[in-house]
Design a protein around this motif. Structure first.
Motif, mmCIF file in Angstrom:
data_model
loop_
_atom_site.group_PDB
_atom_site.id
_atom_site.type_symbol
_atom_site.label_atom_id
_atom_site.label_comp_id
_atom_site.label_asym_id
_atom_site.label_seq_id
_atom_site.Cartn_x
_atom_site.Cartn_y
_atom_site.Cartn_z
ATOM 1 N N TYR A 327 0.838 -1.204 0.000
ATOM 2 C CA TYR A 327 0.000 0.000 0.000
ATOM 3 C C TYR A 327 0.874 1.255 0.000
ATOM 4 O O TYR A 327 0.599 2.225 -0.700
ATOM 5 C CB TYR A 327 -0.914 0.029 1.242
ATOM 6 C CG TYR A 327 -2.034 -0.982 1.213
ATOM 7 C CD1 TYR A 327 -2.973 -0.974 0.180
ATOM 8 C CD2 TYR A 327 -2.183 -1.932 2.217
ATOM 9 C CE1 TYR A 327 -4.019 -1.888 0.161
ATOM 10 C CE2 TYR A 327 -3.221 -2.854 2.209
ATOM 11 C CZ TYR A 327 -4.129 -2.825 1.172
ATOM 12 O OH TYR A 327 -5.163 -3.729 1.151
ATOM 13 N N GLU A 383 1.370 -1.555 -11.223
ATOM 14 C CA GLU A 383 0.461 -2.623 -11.655
ATOM 15 C C GLU A 383 0.741 -3.915 -10.880
ATOM 16 O O GLU A 383 -0.190 -4.620 -10.473
ATOM 17 C CB GLU A 383 0.611 -2.871 -13.163
ATOM 18 C CG GLU A 383 0.019 -1.765 -14.033
ATOM 19 C CD GLU A 383 0.789 -0.442 -13.956
ATOM 20 O OE1 GLU A 383 2.001 -0.465 -13.657
ATOM 21 O OE2 GLU A 383 0.175 0.618 -14.176
ATOM 22 N N ARG A 386 -0.678 -3.596 -7.462
ATOM 23 C CA ARG A 386 -2.130 -3.822 -7.449
ATOM 24 C C ARG A 386 -2.440 -5.323 -7.485
ATOM 25 O O ARG A 386 -3.359 -5.787 -6.813
ATOM 26 C CB ARG A 386 -2.798 -3.104 -8.620
ATOM 27 C CG ARG A 386 -2.769 -1.596 -8.482
ATOM 28 C CD ARG A 386 -3.565 -0.896 -9.595
ATOM 29 N NE ARG A 386 -3.511 0.536 -9.405
ATOM 30 C CZ ARG A 386 -2.708 1.369 -10.082
ATOM 31 N NH1 ARG A 386 -1.914 0.887 -11.030
ATOM 32 N NH2 ARG A 386 -2.707 2.656 -9.830
ATOM 33 N N ASN A 387 -1.666 -6.074 -8.275
ATOM 34 C CA ASN A 387 -1.871 -7.531 -8.285
ATOM 35 C C ASN A 387 -1.630 -8.118 -6.902
ATOM 36 O O ASN A 387 -2.398 -8.961 -6.429
ATOM 37 C CB ASN A 387 -0.895 -8.206 -9.261
ATOM 38 C CG ASN A 387 -1.308 -8.031 -10.702
ATOM 39 O OD1 ASN A 387 -2.411 -7.577 -11.004
ATOM 40 N ND2 ASN A 387 -0.417 -8.393 -11.611
ATOM 41 N N ILE A 389 -1.726 -6.663 -3.943
ATOM 42 C CA ILE A 389 -2.766 -6.253 -2.988
ATOM 43 C C ILE A 389 -4.031 -7.089 -3.200
ATOM 44 O O ILE A 389 -4.623 -7.607 -2.255
ATOM 45 C CB ILE A 389 -3.077 -4.744 -3.127
ATOM 46 C CG1 ILE A 389 -1.897 -3.920 -2.607
ATOM 47 C CG2 ILE A 389 -4.362 -4.374 -2.399
ATOM 48 C CD1 ILE A 389 -1.925 -2.451 -2.993
ATOM 49 N N ALA A 390 -4.431 -7.245 -4.460
ATOM 50 C CA ALA A 390 -5.677 -7.960 -4.743
ATOM 51 C C ALA A 390 -5.530 -9.455 -4.439
ATOM 52 O O ALA A 390 -6.411 -10.052 -3.823
ATOM 53 C CB ALA A 390 -6.085 -7.746 -6.204
ATOM 54 N N GLU A 391 -4.416 -10.036 -4.863
ATOM 55 C CA GLU A 391 -4.294 -11.490 -4.743
ATOM 56 C C GLU A 391 -3.850 -11.921 -3.352
ATOM 57 O O GLU A 391 -4.486 -12.755 -2.717
ATOM 58 C CB GLU A 391 -3.337 -12.018 -5.822
ATOM 59 C CG GLU A 391 -3.969 -11.916 -7.216
ATOM 60 C CD GLU A 391 -2.982 -12.130 -8.351
ATOM 61 O OE1 GLU A 391 -1.822 -12.502 -8.098
ATOM 62 O OE2 GLU A 391 -3.402 -11.916 -9.519
ATOM 63 N N LEU A 394 -6.186 -9.494 -0.576
ATOM 64 C CA LEU A 394 -7.640 -9.651 -0.534
ATOM 65 C C LEU A 394 -8.102 -11.035 -0.986
ATOM 66 O O LEU A 394 -9.311 -11.300 -1.016
ATOM 67 C CB LEU A 394 -8.304 -8.565 -1.399
ATOM 68 C CG LEU A 394 -7.944 -7.127 -1.008
ATOM 69 C CD1 LEU A 394 -8.482 -6.131 -2.025
ATOM 70 C CD2 LEU A 394 -8.479 -6.793 0.382
ATOM 71 N N GLY A 395 -7.144 -11.884 -1.333
ATOM 72 C CA GLY A 395 -7.503 -13.266 -1.688
ATOM 73 C C GLY A 395 -8.294 -13.396 -2.978
ATOM 74 O O GLY A 395 -9.064 -14.353 -3.143
ATOM 75 N N MET A 396 -8.129 -12.434 -3.885
ATOM 76 C CA MET A 396 -8.821 -12.554 -5.171
ATOM 77 C C MET A 396 -8.027 -13.555 -6.022
ATOM 78 O O MET A 396 -6.803 -13.469 -6.092
ATOM 79 C CB MET A 396 -8.937 -11.186 -5.841
ATOM 80 C CG MET A 396 -9.757 -10.215 -4.987
ATOM 81 S SD MET A 396 -9.783 -8.513 -5.594
ATOM 82 C CE MET A 396 -11.087 -8.591 -6.809
ATOM 83 N N PRO A 397 -8.716 -14.522 -6.648
ATOM 84 C CA PRO A 397 -7.987 -15.611 -7.300
ATOM 85 C C PRO A 397 -7.218 -15.163 -8.536
ATOM 86 O O PRO A 397 -7.592 -14.193 -9.201
ATOM 87 C CB PRO A 397 -9.098 -16.597 -7.688
ATOM 88 C CG PRO A 397 -10.351 -15.807 -7.687
ATOM 89 C CD PRO A 397 -10.172 -14.683 -6.733
ATOM 90 N N ARG A 398 -6.119 -15.875 -8.817
ATOM 91 C CA ARG A 398 -5.374 -15.627 -10.048
ATOM 92 C C ARG A 398 -6.212 -16.059 -11.236
ATOM 93 O O ARG A 398 -7.010 -16.988 -11.123
ATOM 94 C CB ARG A 398 -4.071 -16.430 -10.048
ATOM 95 C CG ARG A 398 -3.018 -15.801 -9.187
ATOM 96 C CD ARG A 398 -1.851 -16.741 -8.974
ATOM 97 N NE ARG A 398 -0.753 -16.016 -8.364
ATOM 98 C CZ ARG A 398 0.256 -15.477 -9.047
ATOM 99 N NH1 ARG A 398 0.331 -15.611 -10.349
ATOM 100 N NH2 ARG A 398 1.198 -14.814 -8.432
ATOM 101 N N ALA A 399 -6.017 -15.388 -12.342
ATOM 102 C CA ALA A 399 -6.826 -15.692 -13.527
ATOM 103 C C ALA A 399 -6.514 -17.113 -14.016
ATOM 104 O O ALA A 399 -5.406 -17.582 -13.883
ATOM 105 C CB ALA A 399 -6.534 -14.703 -14.636
#
Lengths: 399, 351
Positions: A327, A383, A386-387, A389-391, A394-399
């Protein structure tokens, strides 16, 4: 026989206020008021000379590598004292020392975890004496995707033969040594075939070509490696285990450095506003511009506050703060770009007259603006942040 | 200095109660007019001592100051909780700071216990309040804190208040015929206006930043469930990057709110600068984040059944309360200039 160190500052380390006072007294004596202008006016060679002289000056009071363990010539300075030191270096506008970034942080960060005793004994003592290290990680084809690097190291008896090309190596033109990543197994998955080496930059086959940058400086270089021989004892960690070693290297980009740099920005902002008020600058009468300026002060303070949380005794190593460095990097890089962009507009047409600056000095505006792209691109681009932070955050899955 | 562990325990206590008392079902029942959640929450808050949190101990409060109120408002913001908390709690702090002792004696104990509620002028910058002025607070407030034609501020009784129907159904605003009412108490204009601005800004900032974090968490959870093109939409980089920006703003905004709170508690001469800017930044973040949250929910975000709209509407009201954000930026710019002129290190931060 080394010169005896004046320990008057270090002796105060257990009393933070006294330590701060001692640092201030010393800085008031040794930092001339025109220091920043001297750095701006310096070419690359003179800039490095100023930095070497300054590090020697720091060494005389035991503040050369104060964050290192005493065993390797450091002072074992507590995190709080390091933060106080950084705060005062910024306040007194002491020289910035980007040439020693790798030497002071990345090299010990790596060797203290992974180096052999022989490697530590051989390389660490040179740092307080002014050895400059550079980093050979990125390649033309391996930027954000660092693990796809293709520089190869082939084992041949008691040495490795290295061939390939590195890029974005800061201060390589002045470096004595390089921490180098090269592929030792082309058949393994990409993270599993990389090894970590210590390279003497005077080895035959090493060619450094400075890169001409958009800000008029030449701090970054390309390094061409042709049949370069590295003795096997210069391998750090296990063969093919270099990716993990490199994680320690990158983790050593500790918050104290980012902290010192953003503290420097604070004084530029404060002085800029005071000057504008004194000269009744026309932009002050433009509500929109004045509001934009205030918004940037808010972002500046936010970055400084996040760094203070990261570096507080309770915050450092605290699990809840795992993502804070990402961050801080993203928000700080964005701040630098937007703020210097605003300063460029406030400077008007006159600001378009070419004027050199120096990294970390934050003026002139246009120099700072074009240099700000090194913040949004280097050290993990915005960029990539941001990946992460998100992955990871925040546990957002990899594509 | 308030003990960190006490504050942490207090935060957890509030969160636990709200989890049971103001969950999504109850919030929706309130939005549909089937449950007076504003009233039940207020009663619970009174019973649990939340309304006494910021007031000094000698006034029957818990003495947690702005720091305590920050915790409460962030948690209330997280559930988009209905109720007149911002108005009444801010007014109580103002009375504690600026009113005469007889006014304090007659009001503070009743405000601390929740027996009395106050409304406040919804905008500070507009000059004396009239019959069309918006008052933020419960329709049954006992009195309203408003600017008078004399330049002083007054506590005036409220009768026949007319509720304004708002887009934000978690808040209430009313108008009342206040010209004809003799003030119950008169307060110094300058001091009251400054203190109320500061306390309202702090409350709105805390509410906004807590709400922004909550709606982001709700959105991320939804994105992990929702699949399109055979994958959870949370795996799409175009969306991840926007979410990362939202969270970065929120993390930065939380620090700014904490800075404003600390400087208010320390009675720092520049506290008004930081409270204004905390409101500006936190409410801007809340508006941006709610906007993104709705877009990322797609069609369901446009439905009444989902939660996003409650946050979206709340964010727009928050943004406009007290003063426009551009007015607050101007105020901060002047304050900053003045501080520099007076030689104050306005940007100095403690370690």
């Amino acid at each position: 026989m080394t010169e005896a160190i004046d320990t008057r500052i270090l002796d105060c380390r257990d009393d933070h206020e006294a330590f701060r006072k001692a640092v201030q007294t010393w800085l008031a004596e040794v930092v001339p008021p025109d220091t920043m202008q001297r750095m701006i006016d310096a070419d690359e060679d003179e800039g490095v000379t100023i930095q070497r002289d300054w590090m020697a000056q720091r060494g005389r009071v035991g503040l050369g590598t104060p964050h290192w363990p005493a065993e390797y010539g450091g002072a074992d300075l507590s995190l709080m004292c390091q933060v106080i030191l950084a705060e005062e270096l910024a306040r007194y506008e002491a020289p910035v020392v980007p040439a020693f970034m790798i030497s002071h942080n990345h090299l010990p960060g790596t060797l203290l975890s992974w180096g052999t005793d022989e490697q530590k004994r051989r390389y660490l003592p040179g740092i307080p004496r002014g050895d400059i290290w550079c980093q050979g990680f990125s390649e033309p084809g391996a930027g954000s995707d660092l693990a796809s690097l293709r520089t190869r190291a082939d084992r041949k008896g008691d040495r490795y033969i290295v061939n390939g090309q590195k890029i974005w190596s800061s201060m390589a033109a002045f470096a004595d040594h390089c921490i180098l990543l090269a592929r030792t197994d082309f058949d393994a998955p990409k993270h599993a075939g990389i090894s970590f080496f210590l390279l003497d930059m005077k080895t035959p086959g090493v060619e450094v070509r400075p890169i001409r940058q958009i800000n008029g400086r030449r701090e970054f270089s390309e390094i061409f490696l042709t049949d370069v021989e590295i003795p096997a004892e210069n391998l750090v960690g296990p063969e093919n285990g270099g990716w993990k070693v490199a994680q320690s290297t990158l983790a050593s980009e500790r918050g104290v450095i980012a902290f010192e740099y953003i503290e420097r920005a604070r004084y530029v902002v404060e002085r800029f506003y005071a000057e504008a008020l004194k000269n009744d600058a026309t932009w002050l009468r433009d509500d929109q511009l004045r509001r934009e300026f205030i918004d940037q002060i808010v972002e500046l303070q936010a970055n400084r506050l996040m760094l203070r949380r990261l570096l507080s005794e309770s915050g450092y190593d605290h699990k809840a703060n795992d993502m804070l460095p990402s961050y801080i990097k993203l928000q700080g890089a964005t701040f630098r770009q937007r703020f210097s962009s605003l300063l460029t507009r406030l400077a008007g047409l006159e600001g378009q007259r070419f004027a050199m600056g120096y990294e970390g000095v934050y003026y002139p505006a246009m120099f700072t603006f074009v240099t700000s792209f090194s913040w949004t691109i280097a050290g993990g681009s915005s960029e990539i942040m941001r990946n992460i932070i998100a992955e990871r955050g925040l546990g957002m899955p990899r594509a | 200095m308030i003990d960190e562990d006490d504050l942490q325990a207090f935060r957890e206590g509030i969160a636990r109660v709200l989890e049971g008392a103001a969950d999504r079902t109850q919030l929706h029942a309130h939005l549909d007019g089937e449950l007076a959640l504003d009233r039940t929450l207020w009663e619970q808050a009174a019973e649990l001592g939340w309304l006494a949190i910021g007031l000094p101990e000698e006034a029957g409060g818990l003495g947690f100051g702005a720091q305590g109120l920050d915790i409460l408002h962030r948690e209330l913001g997280r559930c988009a909780a209905p109720g007149p908390f911002i108005a009444s709690l801010a007014a109580a702090q103002v009375l504690a700071e600026t009113a005469d002792s007889d006014v304090k004696d007659s009001w503070l104990p009743r405000l601390a216990s929740g027996e009395a509620k106050l409304a406040v002028a919804a905008r500070i910058a507009d000059g004396p309040a009239g019959k069309d002025s918006w008052l933020l607070g419960d329709a049954n407030s006992d009195a309203a804190l408003i600017p008078l034609a004399t330049g002083d501020w007054g506590l005036v009784g409220l009768e026949g208040g007319q509720p304004v129907e708002l887009w934000d159904r978690t808040r209430s605003v009313l108008t009342a015929d206040i010209d004809s009412v003799a003030p119950l108490a008169v307060l110094d204009g300058e001091a009251t206006s400054r203190a109320l601005t500061r306390h309202l800004c702090l409350a709105i900032a805390s509410d906004s930043i807590g709400a922004a974090r909550a709606i982001t968490e709700i959105t991320v959870a939804y994105m992990k469930e929702r699949e399109q093109f055979g994958k959870p939409i949370a795996s799409f980089q175009a969306l991840k990057h926007r979410v990362a920006d939202m969270m970065t703003m929120i993390v930065a905004g939380e620090e700014l709110v904490s800075l404003a709170v600390q400087s208010a508690d320390a009675a720092d001469p520049d506290a008004d600068i930081w409270s204004s800017l905390a409101k500006v930044r936190a409410s801007d973040i809340f508006v941006h984040v709610s906007n993104e949250a709705l877009q990322m929910h797609g069609g369901v975000g446009f439905t009444w059944e989902f939660d996003v709209h409650a946050f979206l509407m709340r964010s727009r009201l928050n943004e406009l309360l007290v003063a426009h954000n551009h007015e607050l930026r101007d105020r901060a710019a002047d304050g900053f200039a003045q501080a520099l002129e007076e030689g104050r290190q306005v940007l100095e931060l403690a370690l």
